[in-house]
Design a protein around this motif. Sequence first.
Motif, PDB file in Angstrom:
ATOM      1  N   LEU A  67       0.827  -1.212   0.000  1.00  0.00           N
ATOM      2  CA  LEU A  67       0.000   0.000   0.000  1.00  0.00           C
ATOM      3  C   LEU A  67       0.864   1.266   0.000  1.00  0.00           C
ATOM      4  N   MET A  68       2.068   1.177   0.567  1.00  0.00           N
ATOM      5  CA  MET A  68       2.957   2.338   0.591  1.00  0.00           C
ATOM      6  C   MET A  68       3.402   2.756  -0.806  1.00  0.00           C
ATOM      7  N   LEU A  69       3.203   1.895  -1.796  1.00  0.00           N
ATOM      8  CA  LEU A  69       3.551   2.266  -3.169  1.00  0.00           C
ATOM      9  C   LEU A  69       2.707   3.447  -3.658  1.00  0.00           C
ATOM     10  N   ARG A  70       1.598   3.728  -2.973  1.00  0.00           N
ATOM     11  CA  ARG A  70       0.753   4.860  -3.350  1.00  0.00           C
ATOM     12  C   ARG A  70       1.332   6.190  -2.879  1.00  0.00           C
ATOM     13  N   VAL A  71       2.305   6.124  -1.991  1.00  0.00           N
ATOM     14  CA  VAL A  71       2.895   7.351  -1.439  1.00  0.00           C
ATOM     15  C   VAL A  71       4.015   7.806  -2.359  1.00  0.00           C
ATOM     16  N   GLY A  72       3.683   8.770  -3.200  1.00  0.00           N
ATOM     17  CA  GLY A  72       4.659   9.330  -4.124  1.00  0.00           C
ATOM     18  C   GLY A  72       4.610  10.837  -4.088  1.00  0.00           C
ATOM     19  N   LYS A  73       4.915  11.447  -5.186  1.00  0.00           N
ATOM     20  CA  LYS A  73       4.909  12.906  -5.263  1.00  0.00           C
ATOM     21  C   LYS A  73       3.502  13.429  -5.016  1.00  0.00           C
ATOM     22  N   ASP A  74       3.386  14.433  -4.154  1.00  0.00           N
ATOM     23  CA  ASP A  74       2.116  15.092  -3.828  1.00  0.00           C
ATOM     24  C   ASP A  74       1.083  14.102  -3.279  1.00  0.00           C
ATOM     25  N   ALA A  75       1.532  13.060  -2.599  1.00  0.00           N
ATOM     26  CA  ALA A  75       0.602  12.085  -2.032  1.00  0.00           C
ATOM     27  C   ALA A  75      -0.236  12.734  -0.936  1.00  0.00           C
ATOM     28  N   ASP A  76      -1.501  12.338  -0.872  1.00  0.00           N
ATOM     29  CA  ASP A  76      -2.384  12.804   0.179  1.00  0.00           C
ATOM     30  C   ASP A  76      -2.271  11.859   1.368  1.00  0.00           C
ATOM     31  N   TYR A  77      -2.016  12.394   2.543  1.00  0.00           N
ATOM     32  CA  TYR A  77      -1.766  11.543   3.703  1.00  0.00           C
ATOM     33  C   TYR A  77      -2.995  10.720   4.078  1.00  0.00           C
ATOM     34  N   LEU A  78      -4.160  11.331   4.089  1.00  0.00           N
ATOM     35  CA  LEU A  78      -5.359  10.636   4.549  1.00  0.00           C
ATOM     36  C   LEU A  78      -5.755   9.486   3.636  1.00  0.00           C
ATOM     37  N   THR A  79      -5.557   9.644   2.340  1.00  0.00           N
ATOM     38  CA  THR A  79      -5.993   8.603   1.403  1.00  0.00           C
ATOM     39  C   THR A  79      -4.862   7.686   0.944  1.00  0.00           C
ATOM     40  N   ASP A  80      -3.622   8.139   1.029  1.00  0.00           N
ATOM     41  CA  ASP A  80      -2.494   7.340   0.537  1.00  0.00           C
ATOM     42  C   ASP A  80      -1.614   6.795   1.665  1.00  0.00           C
ATOM     43  N   GLY A  81      -1.164   7.683   2.565  1.00  0.00           N
ATOM     44  CA  GLY A  81      -0.234   7.248   3.600  1.00  0.00           C
ATOM     45  C   GLY A  81      -0.880   6.603   4.804  1.00  0.00           C
ATOM     46  N   LEU A  82      -1.950   7.212   5.322  1.00  0.00           N
ATOM     47  CA  LEU A  82      -2.558   6.728   6.551  1.00  0.00           C
ATOM     48  C   LEU A  82      -3.083   5.296   6.445  1.00  0.00           C
ATOM     49  N   PRO A  83      -3.779   4.914   5.367  1.00  0.00           N
ATOM     50  CA  PRO A  83      -4.243   3.519   5.302  1.00  0.00           C
ATOM     51  C   PRO A  83      -3.102   2.508   5.399  1.00  0.00           C
ATOM     52  N   ALA A  84      -1.986   2.788   4.724  1.00  0.00           N
ATOM     53  CA  ALA A  84      -0.849   1.869   4.781  1.00  0.00           C
ATOM     54  C   ALA A  84      -0.285   1.776   6.189  1.00  0.00           C
ATOM     55  N   LEU A  85      -0.170   2.909   6.871  1.00  0.00           N
ATOM     56  CA  LEU A  85       0.420   2.910   8.201  1.00  0.00           C
ATOM     57  C   LEU A  85      -0.519   2.282   9.231  1.00  0.00           C
ATOM     58  N   LEU A  86      -1.822   2.420   9.035  1.00  0.00           N
ATOM     59  CA  LEU A  86      -2.769   1.750   9.930  1.00  0.00           C
ATOM     60  C   LEU A  86      -2.704   0.236   9.764  1.00  0.00           C
ATOM     61  N   VAL A  87      -2.620  -0.227   8.525  1.00  0.00           N
ATOM     62  CA  VAL A  87      -2.486  -1.667   8.291  1.00  0.00           C
ATOM     63  C   VAL A  87      -1.154  -2.158   8.852  1.00  0.00           C
ATOM     64  N   MET A  88      -0.107  -1.347   8.700  1.00  0.00           N
ATOM     65  CA  MET A  88       1.196  -1.708   9.257  1.00  0.00           C
ATOM     66  C   MET A  88       1.106  -1.837  10.779  1.00  0.00           C
ATOM     67  N   GLY A  89       0.477  -0.866  11.418  1.00  0.00           N
ATOM     68  CA  GLY A  89       0.315  -0.935  12.860  1.00  0.00           C
ATOM     69  C   GLY A  89      -0.486  -2.143  13.293  1.00  0.00           C
ATOM     70  N   ALA A  90      -1.542  -2.475  12.545  1.00  0.00           N
ATOM     71  CA  ALA A  90      -2.354  -3.646  12.878  1.00  0.00           C
ATOM     72  C   ALA A  90      -1.531  -4.926  12.764  1.00  0.00           C
ATOM     73  N   GLY A  91      -0.705  -5.009  11.736  1.00  0.00           N
ATOM     74  CA  GLY A  91       0.146  -6.185  11.587  1.00  0.00           C
ATOM     75  C   GLY A  91       1.156  -6.301  12.708  1.00  0.00           C
ATOM     76  N   MET A  92       1.742  -5.189  13.122  1.00  0.00           N
ATOM     77  CA  MET A  92       2.722  -5.221  14.202  1.00  0.00           C
ATOM     78  C   MET A  92       2.065  -5.565  15.533  1.00  0.00           C
ATOM     79  N   VAL A  93       0.863  -5.025  15.768  1.00  0.00           N
ATOM     80  CA  VAL A  93       0.114  -5.389  16.965  1.00  0.00           C
ATOM     81  C   VAL A  93      -0.124  -6.889  16.999  1.00  0.00           C
ATOM     82  N   THR A  94      -0.449  -7.454  15.852  1.00  0.00           N
ATOM     83  CA  THR A  94      -0.777  -8.874  15.772  1.00  0.00           C
ATOM     84  C   THR A  94       0.410  -9.760  16.091  1.00  0.00           C
ATOM     85  N   LEU A  95       1.627  -9.363  15.691  1.00  0.00           N
ATOM     86  CA  LEU A  95       2.747 -10.305  15.773  1.00  0.00           C
ATOM     87  C   LEU A  95       3.781 -10.015  16.844  1.00  0.00           C
TER      88      LEU A  95
END
Length: 488
Positions: free
Chosen positions: A345-373
Motif C-alpha cells: 500500500l505504501m507504493l501509493r505514497v509518491g509525489k504530492d501524495a495525500d496523507y489521509l488517502t495514501d499514507g494513513l491507510p498503509a500505516l494503519l495496516v502496518m500498525g495492525a500487523g505489528m500489533v498482531t505479531l
Amino acid sequence: MPDVRLASPQGKWILLTTVLGSSMAMLDSTVVNVALPRIGHDLDADLAALQWTVNAYMVTLAGLILLGGSLGDRYGRRKIFALGVVWFAAASLLCGLAPSPAVLIAARALQGIGGALLTPGSLALIQASFDPDDRSRAVGLWSGFGGIGAAVGPFLGGWLVAGPGWRWVFLLNVPLALLCVPVALRHVPESADHRAHGRFDVLGAALGALALALLTYALIEARGGSAAVAVTAVAGLAAAVAFVRVERHRPDPMLPPDVFASRQFTAVNLVTLCVYAAFGGFFFLTALQLQVVAGYSPLAAGTALLPTTALMLLFSSRSGALADRTGPRLPLTAGPLLCAAAMLLMLRVGKDADYLTDGLPALLVMGAGMVTLVAPLTATVLASVDATRAGLASGINNAAARAAGLVAVAALPLLAGMGPEAYRSPAAFDAAFDRAMPMCAGVLVLGSAVAFALVRRPGPGCRRPECRTHGSVTAPPLEAGAGGSRGA
C-alpha cells in the motif's frame, strides 16, 4: 532478596531512572531516521554515509548487547547501567558536535556501545529490585512509558529537526543523563548475580561485531564493485565462521549453541530475522520517502509515522492475551502478511501524495500487523526455552532483530538500485522505493511461511512474559530472566 515496593518513594525513583535510561536509547532509535535528509544536506553526505549513520550504532549494539547483560550480572547492574548512560550521553554529545560524516559515524558506533551497556540493565534493575508481588506491574509500567517514548519519538525528532536543528536529536540525551545518573546512584539498590562465573566471552563478542561490521561495509560499498569490497565480504564471512566455532568450543559462550536445540526457539528467531529485516528497511526508507518524494517537512514526516507506535501501545497487550488462547502460530502467520500488505500500500505514497488517502491507510495496516505479531513473538521466544534461560533467549532474539535491521538498511538500497545521490533526486528515490517495498513484502511473506510451517503452541506450564505492552517498532523488548539478565 528484592523487596522494594512499587508504591514506595524508592520504588518510584527506581521506575523513573529505568524509564529515563531506556528512553534515551529508545528515542534515539526512533528519531534519527527522520533527521537523515537534513543530516545529509548539512554534512554533504551521500546515501552510504546516511546508511552508516544508522548502522554504525546497530553494529556495536547488536554485537555487544549480550555481553552488556553479562557485565551487569558480574559487576553490578546499577554500576554498568550508570556507566552505559554516561557513555551513551558522551557519545551523543560527540554526535551533536560532529563536523563531518566520518566523525558522526564513529560517534554513533560509540553510542551503540553505551546502548549495549544500559539497555539490558534498565529492565534487569526492575527485576532485581522490586518485590515479586510488584514486579509484573513495574515491568508493565516501564514498558508502557517506553512505548509512549517510542510513540512520540518521530514527532519529537521532526520538531527538533525543523526547529533547533538535527544536532539536538543527539544533544537531548545529555540533560536526560544528567538527571538519570544521580537518581540511579542515590535511589537504586545495587544487585548482581552471585552465580555468574567463568570468563567473559570477549572474543565471541568481538568476532560477532566484526562480522556484522565487515558484512555491512561490503553491502553498503558494493556499488563500486572494487576488490576491497570483495576482500571485506570474504573477511566478514570468515569472522562469522570463526564466531560460530568459538561459541561451540568455549565453556561459557555468549551464544550457547545448545539453546537452538529447541525447534520452536530456532523457528521463532527465523521469523524474527525476516520480520525485523523488513521493518528496518521500511522505516529507514519511508522516513526518506515522505520527505524527499512526498515533500513532507521533518515534523510532518515524524507525525505521519505515529499511527504504528500508537496502535502497538494501545493494543499489544490484548494481542498477547489473544495469542495465549489461540497459540502463536496464527498471529505469527497473519501478522507478517498484514505488514506485507501495508508495504505494498505504501507504493501509493509518491509525489504530492495525500496523507489521509495514501499514507494513513498503509500505516494503519502496518500498525495492525505489528500489533498482531510483536507481543506473541516475544512471548513465544520466552516460552520456547527453560525459564532459567529466558533472559538469554530474549537477548538472543533482540540481537537477532537488530542485526536483521542493520543488514536490511545496508542491503536494501543496493538491491533497489539506489545510487549514492539518490536521496537528492525525488524521481530517482521514488523509483527505487517502488522496487524496495515489494522486496520487504516478500521477506515478510517468507517469515509468515516459516511461522506457519514450524511454530507450534507451547506446552502447558511454560513461562509467560511479564512485559506485555510493546511500543517499540525497532526491536522486541528485553526481559530479564529468572535470577538475572545474563545475555538479556
